[in-house]
Motif scaffolding. Structure first.
Motif, PDB file in Angstrom:
ATOM      1  N   GLY A 184       0.825  -1.214   0.000  1.00 17.50           N
ATOM      2  CA  GLY A 184       0.000   0.000   0.000  1.00 17.50           C
ATOM      3  C   GLY A 184       0.858   1.263   0.000  1.00 17.50           C
ATOM      4  N   GLU A 185       1.876   1.279   0.863  1.00 20.08           N
ATOM      5  CA  GLU A 185       2.756   2.455   0.928  1.00 20.08           C
ATOM      6  C   GLU A 185       3.534   2.622  -0.376  1.00 20.08           C
ATOM      7  N   ALA A 186       3.980   1.491  -0.937  1.00 24.30           N
ATOM      8  CA  ALA A 186       4.740   1.559  -2.192  1.00 24.30           C
ATOM      9  C   ALA A 186       3.864   2.153  -3.302  1.00 24.30           C
ATOM     10  N   LEU A 187       2.602   1.706  -3.369  1.00 25.00           N
ATOM     11  CA  LEU A 187       1.701   2.228  -4.406  1.00 25.00           C
ATOM     12  C   LEU A 187       1.442   3.711  -4.194  1.00 25.00           C
ATOM     13  N   SER A 188       1.283   4.078  -2.926  1.00 26.12           N
ATOM     14  CA  SER A 188       0.957   5.476  -2.688  1.00 26.12           C
ATOM     15  C   SER A 188       2.166   6.360  -3.010  1.00 26.12           C
ATOM     16  N   GLN A 189       3.390   5.875  -2.716  1.00 22.11           N
ATOM     17  CA  GLN A 189       4.570   6.677  -3.074  1.00 22.11           C
ATOM     18  C   GLN A 189       4.851   6.607  -4.574  1.00 22.11           C
ATOM     19  N   ALA A 190       4.423   5.514  -5.233  1.00 24.16           N
ATOM     20  CA  ALA A 190       4.603   5.417  -6.682  1.00 24.16           C
ATOM     21  C   ALA A 190       3.858   6.552  -7.379  1.00 24.16           C
ATOM     22  N   GLY A 191       2.744   6.938  -6.808  1.00 23.47           N
ATOM     23  CA  GLY A 191       1.998   8.077  -7.344  1.00 23.47           C
ATOM     24  C   GLY A 191       2.829   9.349  -7.278  1.00 23.47           C
ATOM     25  N   ARG A 192       3.565   9.503  -6.176  1.00 21.75           N
ATOM     26  CA  ARG A 192       4.417  10.701  -6.052  1.00 21.75           C
ATOM     27  C   ARG A 192       5.608  10.632  -6.996  1.00 21.75           C
TER      28      ARG A 192
END
Lengths: 215, 215
Positions: free
Chosen positions: B164-172
């Motif tokens: 989840g964190e990886a996906l959310s930072q992938a957006g950034r």
């Protein structure tokens, strides 16, 4: 049949191995003090080299029929105390610590290696630090002094403290290692211990001067 | 004459390089959570491998006429945020993070590599993680679960949080990289993005199961 390993050699390898594991840990942490990513990567690479060497030494301890963990455990306290008491607070202190500490360690190991049989003699010589790391560190120290000449005094004092802490923890190592290092040093033909210390001290002084530091 | 470097490739290499520099830093710190020196050294070695790969990528960025520091800088915030939000609090969490994170990164880079010209395609494939690290991590996870079956739930939840964190930072990252990754993915002939995500997800699920974790 494997003969019983020389306990003095296993003890020496344990000391070197744990020294490398801890050096990795501290260099990796100190890398965060770097002023840019290029310099940070340089310190990370120095750390990574320690781990490669750790692997060789641990492999040799295992090949000798001993346990790397056990061989290392007795040095944990003294080596950790050295690092805890010499935590760099900025980048020039971090590179000075690497510069001073690596070189003294190498000089000492070079002397010890002389008293070892092969393949341990060669192994110890192979884990000495690459000279380009010392050149990098010396260049960083000189650059810090060039940017602000007052830094020379601070870093010289810091280097003296590093040597003082190393000597004081060396006493604890000698107490912990069941006489292994003394045995290995004494094993060399006609060894002259005061002359050995003089050589180490003179080499250290020459390095200090080369980096723009005073003794 | 050197032609202008492909900005999308430089951006990708900058992302990979900074990812490796940070992975080194975090694995080196996580190694302290190891229950013994053998396991600690194993994580240190995984960290050291990241730095060797960092060096190759930084060298390639320089060879392309760009600055590694500049190519990396734009990803600093997103990548650091990922690591800051996923700090392992014990050894099983540390190996799970390495296991889950490295594999997803590798799968993603393998897909991207397909759209690159040589020598960058080969370079990206060369910096994928050694499978023996994944095997080590999976074995550690299974051992932790064998010692206490309740650990499986906690680590499964942790793995979901990592994704989840990886996906959310992938957006950034996508916001920071000026469209480089999207460009590179879109450049592949007949690419099917939903299928790509499905492949990544399925591979992740299979790995979770292999390590004794549930999705």
């Amino acid at each position: 049949m494997v003969s019983a390993p020389d306990p003095a050699v296993v003890d020496l390898l344990g000391l070197v191995a744990y020294g490398e594991l801890l050096a990795f840990d501290r260099l990796a942490a100190d890398a965060r003090l770097a002023p840019d990513l290029r310099r940070r990567a340089a310190l990370c690479e120095m750390a990574a080299a320690e781990i490669a060497h750790y692997r060789w030494i641990a492999g040799r301890i295992t090949a000798l029929g001993a346990s790397p963990d056990e061989a290392m455990a007795r040095y944990a306290e003294a080596l950790e105390a050295y690092h805890d008491s010499t935590e760099p607070k900025d980048w020039p202190e971090a590179v000075t610590k690497a510069y001073v500490g690596d070189a003294i360690t190498d000089d000492f190991l070079r002397e010890i290696a002389d008293g070892l049989a092969e393949p341990d003699r060669r192994l110890i010589l192979d884990v000495l630090h690459d000279s380009r790391y010392a050149e990098f560190a010396a260049a960083e120290i000189r650059a810090a002094i060039a940017a602000d000449p007052r830094v020379a005094d601070r870093l010289s004092m810091w280097a003296r403290r590093l040597v003082g802490e190393a000597l004081s923890q060396a006493g604890r190592v000698a107490a912990a290692d069941r006489g292994a290092l003394t045995t290995l040093i004494a094993r060399r033909e006609g060894v002259d211990v005061p002359a050995l210390f003089r050589r180490l001290t003179e080499a250290h002084s020459a390095r200090m001067t080369a980096a723009g530091l005073n003794n």
